[in-house]
Motif scaffolding. Structure first.
Motif, PDB file in Angstrom:
ATOM      1  N   ALA A 188       0.759  -1.448   0.080  1.00  0.00           N
ATOM      2  CA  ALA A 188       0.083   0.083   0.064  1.00  0.00           C
ATOM      3  C   ALA A 188       1.031   1.253   0.118  1.00  0.00           C
ATOM      4  CB  ALA A 188      -0.944  -0.168   1.509  1.00  0.00           C
ATOM      5  N   ASP A 189       2.120   1.373   0.846  1.00  0.00           N
ATOM      6  CA  ASP A 189       2.828   2.599   0.773  1.00  0.00           C
ATOM      7  C   ASP A 189       3.081   3.004  -0.580  1.00  0.00           C
ATOM      8  OD1 ASP A 189       2.657   2.295   3.622  1.00  0.00           O
ATOM      9  OD2 ASP A 189       4.902   2.120   3.885  1.00  0.00           O
ATOM     10  N   SER A 190       2.958   4.446  -0.616  1.00  0.00           N
ATOM     11  CA  SER A 190       3.150   4.776  -2.017  1.00  0.00           C
ATOM     12  C   SER A 190       4.934   4.847  -2.407  1.00  0.00           C
ATOM     13  CB  SER A 190       2.807   6.482  -2.006  1.00  0.00           C
ATOM     14  OG  SER A 190       3.434   7.078  -1.049  1.00  0.00           O
ATOM     15  N   ASN A 191       5.455   4.536  -1.360  1.00  0.00           N
ATOM     16  CA  ASN A 191       7.053   4.149  -1.774  1.00  0.00           C
ATOM     17  C   ASN A 191       7.511   2.783  -1.811  1.00  0.00           C
ATOM     18  OD1 ASN A 191       6.972   3.882   0.708  1.00  0.00           O
ATOM     19  ND2 ASN A 191       8.760   5.283   1.158  1.00  0.00           N
ATOM     20  N   TYR A 193       4.631  -0.772  -3.050  1.00  0.00           N
ATOM     21  CA  TYR A 193       3.962  -1.212  -4.265  1.00  0.00           C
ATOM     22  C   TYR A 193       2.883  -0.430  -4.810  1.00  0.00           C
ATOM     23  CZ  TYR A 193       6.543  -5.614  -4.605  1.00  0.00           C
ATOM     24  OH  TYR A 193       7.395  -6.596  -4.961  1.00  0.00           O
ATOM     25  N   ASP A 194       2.359   0.452  -3.978  1.00  0.00           N
ATOM     26  CA  ASP A 194       1.641   1.759  -4.237  1.00  0.00           C
ATOM     27  C   ASP A 194       0.317   1.275  -4.799  1.00  0.00           C
ATOM     28  OD1 ASP A 194       0.836   4.352  -4.390  1.00  0.00           O
ATOM     29  OD2 ASP A 194       1.864   4.772  -6.233  1.00  0.00           O
ATOM     30  N   LYS A 195      -0.495   0.269  -4.186  1.00  0.00           N
ATOM     31  CA  LYS A 195      -1.776  -0.292  -4.982  1.00  0.00           C
ATOM     32  C   LYS A 195      -2.878   0.455  -4.644  1.00  0.00           C
ATOM     33  CE  LYS A 195       0.463  -3.315  -7.412  1.00  0.00           C
ATOM     34  NZ  LYS A 195       0.825  -3.063  -8.847  1.00  0.00           N
ATOM     35  N   LEU A 196      -2.966   1.420  -3.824  1.00  0.00           N
ATOM     36  CA  LEU A 196      -4.200   1.971  -3.349  1.00  0.00           C
ATOM     37  C   LEU A 196      -4.990   2.436  -4.488  1.00  0.00           C
ATOM     38  CD1 LEU A 196      -3.570   3.228   0.299  1.00  0.00           C
ATOM     39  CD2 LEU A 196      -4.358   1.047  -0.440  1.00  0.00           C
ATOM     40  N   PRO A 197      -4.087   3.470  -5.248  1.00  0.00           N
ATOM     41  CA  PRO A 197      -4.856   4.087  -6.399  1.00  0.00           C
ATOM     42  C   PRO A 197      -5.550   3.327  -7.295  1.00  0.00           C
ATOM     43  CG  PRO A 197      -2.739   5.157  -6.064  1.00  0.00           C
ATOM     44  CD  PRO A 197      -2.808   3.957  -5.114  1.00  0.00           C
ATOM     45  N   ARG A 202     -10.665   0.909  -9.296  1.00  0.00           N
ATOM     46  CA  ARG A 202     -11.425  -0.242  -9.437  1.00  0.00           C
ATOM     47  C   ARG A 202     -12.826  -0.289  -8.720  1.00  0.00           C
ATOM     48  NH1 ARG A 202      -7.131  -4.475 -12.100  1.00  0.00           N
ATOM     49  NH2 ARG A 202      -8.982  -5.305 -13.254  1.00  0.00           N
ATOM     50  N   LEU A 203     -12.776   0.431  -7.544  1.00  0.00           N
ATOM     51  CA  LEU A 203     -13.967   0.182  -6.799  1.00  0.00           C
ATOM     52  C   LEU A 203     -14.881   1.447  -7.194  1.00  0.00           C
ATOM     53  CD1 LEU A 203     -12.404  -0.012  -3.076  1.00  0.00           C
ATOM     54  CD2 LEU A 203     -13.740  -1.649  -4.275  1.00  0.00           C
ATOM     55  N   GLY A 204     -14.499   2.168  -8.262  1.00  0.00           N
ATOM     56  CA  GLY A 204     -15.376   3.129  -8.782  1.00  0.00           C
ATOM     57  C   GLY A 204     -15.231   4.605  -8.015  1.00  0.00           C
ATOM     58  N   LEU A 205     -14.147   4.610  -7.077  1.00  0.00           N
ATOM     59  CA  LEU A 205     -13.965   5.956  -6.313  1.00  0.00           C
ATOM     60  C   LEU A 205     -13.325   6.963  -7.086  1.00  0.00           C
ATOM     61  CD1 LEU A 205     -13.447   3.944  -3.060  1.00  0.00           C
ATOM     62  CD2 LEU A 205     -15.562   5.309  -3.735  1.00  0.00           C
ATOM     63  N   ASP A 206     -13.622   8.181  -6.683  1.00  0.00           N
ATOM     64  CA  ASP A 206     -12.806   9.354  -7.364  1.00  0.00           C
ATOM     65  C   ASP A 206     -11.347   9.589  -6.526  1.00  0.00           C
ATOM     66  OD1 ASP A 206     -11.972  11.775  -8.350  1.00  0.00           O
ATOM     67  OD2 ASP A 206     -13.704  12.874  -8.172  1.00  0.00           O
ATOM     68  N   ASP A 216      -8.784   5.100   2.368  1.00  0.00           N
ATOM     69  CA  ASP A 216      -9.124   4.368   3.558  1.00  0.00           C
ATOM     70  C   ASP A 216     -10.167   3.235   3.141  1.00  0.00           C
ATOM     71  OD1 ASP A 216      -8.877   6.592   6.254  1.00  0.00           O
ATOM     72  OD2 ASP A 216      -8.959   7.123   3.941  1.00  0.00           O
ATOM     73  N   HIS A 217     -11.104   3.446   1.997  1.00  0.00           N
ATOM     74  CA  HIS A 217     -11.766   2.413   1.253  1.00  0.00           C
ATOM     75  C   HIS A 217     -10.873   1.124   0.896  1.00  0.00           C
ATOM     76  CE1 HIS A 217     -15.954   3.865   2.128  1.00  0.00           C
ATOM     77  NE2 HIS A 217     -15.278   5.023   1.763  1.00  0.00           N
ATOM     78  N   ALA A 218     -10.026   1.760   0.187  1.00  0.00           N
ATOM     79  CA  ALA A 218      -8.973   0.631  -0.719  1.00  0.00           C
ATOM     80  C   ALA A 218      -8.247  -0.003   0.444  1.00  0.00           C
ATOM     81  CB  ALA A 218      -8.025   1.670  -1.530  1.00  0.00           C
ATOM     82  N   LEU A 219      -7.803   0.595   1.411  1.00  0.00           N
ATOM     83  CA  LEU A 219      -7.005  -0.068   2.542  1.00  0.00           C
ATOM     84  C   LEU A 219      -7.747  -0.980   3.184  1.00  0.00           C
ATOM     85  CD1 LEU A 219      -5.086   2.718   4.302  1.00  0.00           C
ATOM     86  CD2 LEU A 219      -4.183   0.850   3.563  1.00  0.00           C
TER      87      LEU A 219
END
Ligand code: ARG
Length: 325
Positions: A188-191, A193-197, A202-206, A216-219
């Motif tokens: 998850a960390d942006s430095n 694998y940075d997979k949250l975006p 894909r969850l349809g969130l902006d 938070d939802h992605a986490l």
């Protein structure tokens, strides 16, 4: 100081490897460690203790932070394929003669770099030595399509084991994972694998605004996926709520025996939902105790390590990955 899983320490299996001297034997002992700790998914805590440090003897060091690590390849545009945390180690392995797979991927296993005195060797880990879990989610099939995985056993291999009277610079130790280590940090960390975006999209969130709490939802989805996937494959993993309760039980037991428990709050409190866990709502002493695991300078940054690397680079022409100085 940092471990939340201390209730398991009393089941720690200690492998006495203090008589070993040859890199090949050391690598074999590390494979035994991995096999015993993995225990077919029912992971048990293990440490392997190699020879102590003495001024006139050859020092044993493992250069990798953990026995199992995924390569990080720096690409020309500045982005990284794989785990950005391991770019330096990946480059070191390559400079010692290791060849990445013909088609490098995001989860390539790095070789283990073992130093004994003046000799530096690397050993490839085959996938048969490494239990891994593919990450899926019970309700969101797109998670599986992301082809994420993580290994089952974290074996920290670069810390120094200080008994109080002796120092063991090579004493790898392992427990089992807490889901958040993978789901709220490594993937998850942006430095890292940075997979949250991608998950949020894909969850349809902006993802262009913050107030919808897309991160938070992605986490939560990613952390559910980690726990569920490990459970499905019968690989032991803790969730942060149970681990917190267990840690406080450990503190209680210790206090009953008249001992204080030292801990680092920022390590004990999980990286998501901190205040929803029991360990958040108190503070901890920070008294150093022995035996303990301490941080040590990265092996390649020590004077000896730098000298070995320089000598090895000098031998590149002979295509040698093994160095006898
Ligand atoms: N946080 C490290 C990782 O994600 C592992 C550290 C040790 N963790 C453990 N559960 N014993 O790889």
């Amino acid at each position: 100081m940092r471990c939340i899983g201390r209730r398991l320490w009393k089941g720690l299996r200690v492998i006495d490897a203090r008589t070993l001297n040859e890199p090949d034997e050391i690598f074999d002992a590390l494979l035994t460690h991995l096999r015993e700790a993995t225990n077919d998914g029912r992971i048990v805590p293990v440490m392997s203790v190699f020879r102590e440090w003495l001024p006139d003897e050859e020092e044993i060091r493992i250069w990798n932070h953990q026995l199992i690590r995924y390569a990080g390849y720096q690409k020309s545009g500045g982005s990284v394929l794989g785990d950005p945390l391991n770019v330096e180690l990946t480059n070191l392995a390559i400079s010692l003669g290791w060849s990445p797979p013909i088609e490098p991927g995001p989860f390539d296993l790095l070789p283990i770099i073992i130093q004994v005195g003046d000799s530096l060797n690397y050993y490839e880990l085959s996938r048969s030595h490494v239990r891994e879990v593919l990450i899926r989610h019970p309700k969101h099939s797109f998670i599986e399509d992301m082809n994420l995985r993580w290994y089952a056993v974290p074996v920290v291999s670069d810390m120094i084991f200080a008994t109080g009277s002796a120092l063991h610079p090579c004493a790898p130790f392992s427990g089992h994972y807490l889901g958040t280590e993978i789901g709220a940090r490594n993937l998850a960390d942006s430095n890292r694998y940075d997979k949250l975006p991608e998950i949020a999209t894909r969850l349809g969130l902006d993802t262009s605004i913050q107030r919808n709490l897309w991160k938070d939802h992605a986490l939560v989805i990613l952390n559910e996926a980690i726990l569920w996937s490990f459970d499905q494959e019968g690989v032991r993993i803790s969730d942060h709520h149970s681990a917190s309760d267990d840690f406080l039980k450990f503190c209680e037991q210790e206090n009953k025996e008249g001992r204080d428990v030292s801990a680092e709050w920022s390590w004990i409190v999980p990286p998501i939902s901190g205040s929803a866990t029991s360990v958040f709502h108190r503070h901890y002493l920070k008294n150093p105790v022995y035996p303990n695991f301490l941080l040590q300078k990265a092996a390649w940054e020590t004077r000896n390590g730098k000298r070995l690397l320089a000598a090895d680079r000098g031998e590149q022409g002979s295509n040698q990955s093994v160095l006898e100085a």
